[in-house]
Design a protein around this motif. Sequence first.
Motif, short mmCIF file in Angstrom:
data_model
loop_
_atom_site.label_atom_id
_atom_site.label_comp_id
_atom_site.label_asym_id
_atom_site.label_seq_id
_atom_site.Cartn_x
_atom_site.Cartn_y
_atom_site.Cartn_z
N LEU A 1 6.25 11.03 -22.69
CA LEU A 1 6.36 9.80 -23.41
C LEU A 1 5.48 9.63 -24.58
CD1 LEU A 1 6.60 7.22 -20.25
CD2 LEU A 1 8.35 8.13 -21.50
N ASP A 2 5.89 8.68 -25.60
CA ASP A 2 5.05 8.79 -26.66
C ASP A 2 3.83 7.93 -26.41
OD1 ASP A 2 6.98 10.23 -28.28
OD2 ASP A 2 8.30 8.33 -28.60
N GLU A 3 4.04 6.90 -25.53
CA GLU A 3 2.70 6.09 -25.35
C GLU A 3 3.00 5.43 -23.81
OE1 GLU A 3 4.47 1.77 -27.31
OE2 GLU A 3 3.32 3.28 -28.50
N PRO A 4 1.87 5.15 -23.09
CA PRO A 4 2.16 4.41 -21.73
C PRO A 4 2.96 3.31 -21.77
CG PRO A 4 -0.25 4.91 -22.66
CD PRO A 4 0.52 5.07 -23.75
N PRO A 5 3.65 3.24 -20.91
CA PRO A 5 4.86 2.21 -20.73
C PRO A 5 3.95 0.99 -20.38
CG PRO A 5 4.99 3.47 -18.85
CD PRO A 5 3.96 3.90 -19.77
N PHE A 6 2.82 0.68 -19.69
CA PHE A 6 2.11 -0.35 -19.49
C PHE A 6 0.66 -0.34 -19.61
CE2 PHE A 6 5.12 0.50 -15.96
CZ PHE A 6 6.24 -0.30 -16.20
N ASP A 7 0.11 -1.25 -20.28
CA ASP A 7 -1.39 -1.35 -20.55
C ASP A 7 -2.15 -1.31 -18.91
OD1 ASP A 7 -3.89 -1.11 -21.73
OD2 ASP A 7 -3.59 -3.28 -22.25
N SER A 8 -1.98 -0.38 -18.17
CA SER A 8 -2.79 -0.51 -16.82
C SER A 8 -2.98 0.90 -16.32
CB SER A 8 -1.69 -1.27 -15.83
OG SER A 8 -0.58 -0.41 -15.50
N ASP A 9 -3.75 1.01 -15.28
CA ASP A 9 -4.10 2.37 -14.62
C ASP A 9 -2.66 3.04 -14.38
OD1 ASP A 9 -6.59 2.28 -14.98
OD2 ASP A 9 -6.96 1.66 -12.71
N PHE A 10 -1.65 2.26 -13.61
CA PHE A 10 -0.30 2.68 -13.28
C PHE A 10 0.38 3.28 -14.74
CE2 PHE A 10 4.19 2.24 -11.80
CZ PHE A 10 4.18 3.06 -10.90
N GLY A 11 0.35 2.44 -15.77
CA GLY A 11 0.84 3.12 -17.07
C GLY A 11 0.32 4.36 -17.56
N GLN A 12 -0.90 4.37 -17.34
CA GLN A 12 -1.85 5.95 -17.69
C GLN A 12 -1.04 6.88 -16.79
OE1 GLN A 12 -3.48 6.75 -20.26
NE2 GLN A 12 -3.32 4.85 -21.05
N LYS A 13 -1.05 6.54 -15.38
CA LYS A 13 -0.34 7.54 -14.58
C LYS A 13 0.99 7.99 -14.80
CE LYS A 13 0.30 8.40 -9.39
NZ LYS A 13 0.05 7.86 -8.16
N ILE A 14 1.72 7.18 -15.31
CA ILE A 14 3.00 7.47 -15.74
C ILE A 14 2.86 8.26 -16.99
CG2 ILE A 14 5.40 6.39 -16.84
CD1 ILE A 14 4.95 4.36 -14.48
N PHE A 15 2.29 7.69 -17.88
CA PHE A 15 2.08 8.73 -19.11
C PHE A 15 1.74 10.14 -19.07
CE2 PHE A 15 -0.56 9.58 -22.98
CZ PHE A 15 0.63 9.60 -23.96
N LYS A 16 1.00 10.32 -17.96
CA LYS A 16 0.44 11.58 -17.79
C LYS A 16 1.21 12.66 -16.85
CE LYS A 16 -4.41 10.35 -18.30
NZ LYS A 16 -5.69 9.95 -17.43
#
Length: 90
Positions: A17-32
């Motif tokens: 993804l171009d950026e995390p979908p949420f501003d949270s730890d879960f969003g970062q996990k998805i981004f990575k």
Amino acid sequence: MAHMVFDTRFKTEMEGLDEPPFDSDFGQKIFKNVSKKSWGEWVERQKMLLNEYRLQPWTREAQEFLVEQMNEFFFGEGGSLPKEFVAPTT
């Protein structure tokens, strides 16, 4: 240069993804760990869940349910479809 990830669903390196979908730890996990392709598949699954269960996405209950389903979709067994769901024929 594209953001590359080892996708949890396809088990291969893909464009992330171009950026995390949420501003949270879960969003970062998805981004990575989630590719654009997997995210697109989740968006379609989410639409189906919203429609089949007639969820009101602004309610806390629906949001919590969708986060559980998303976690299962990306990091679990893939999530189950509603019993009543019939895939559209093309």
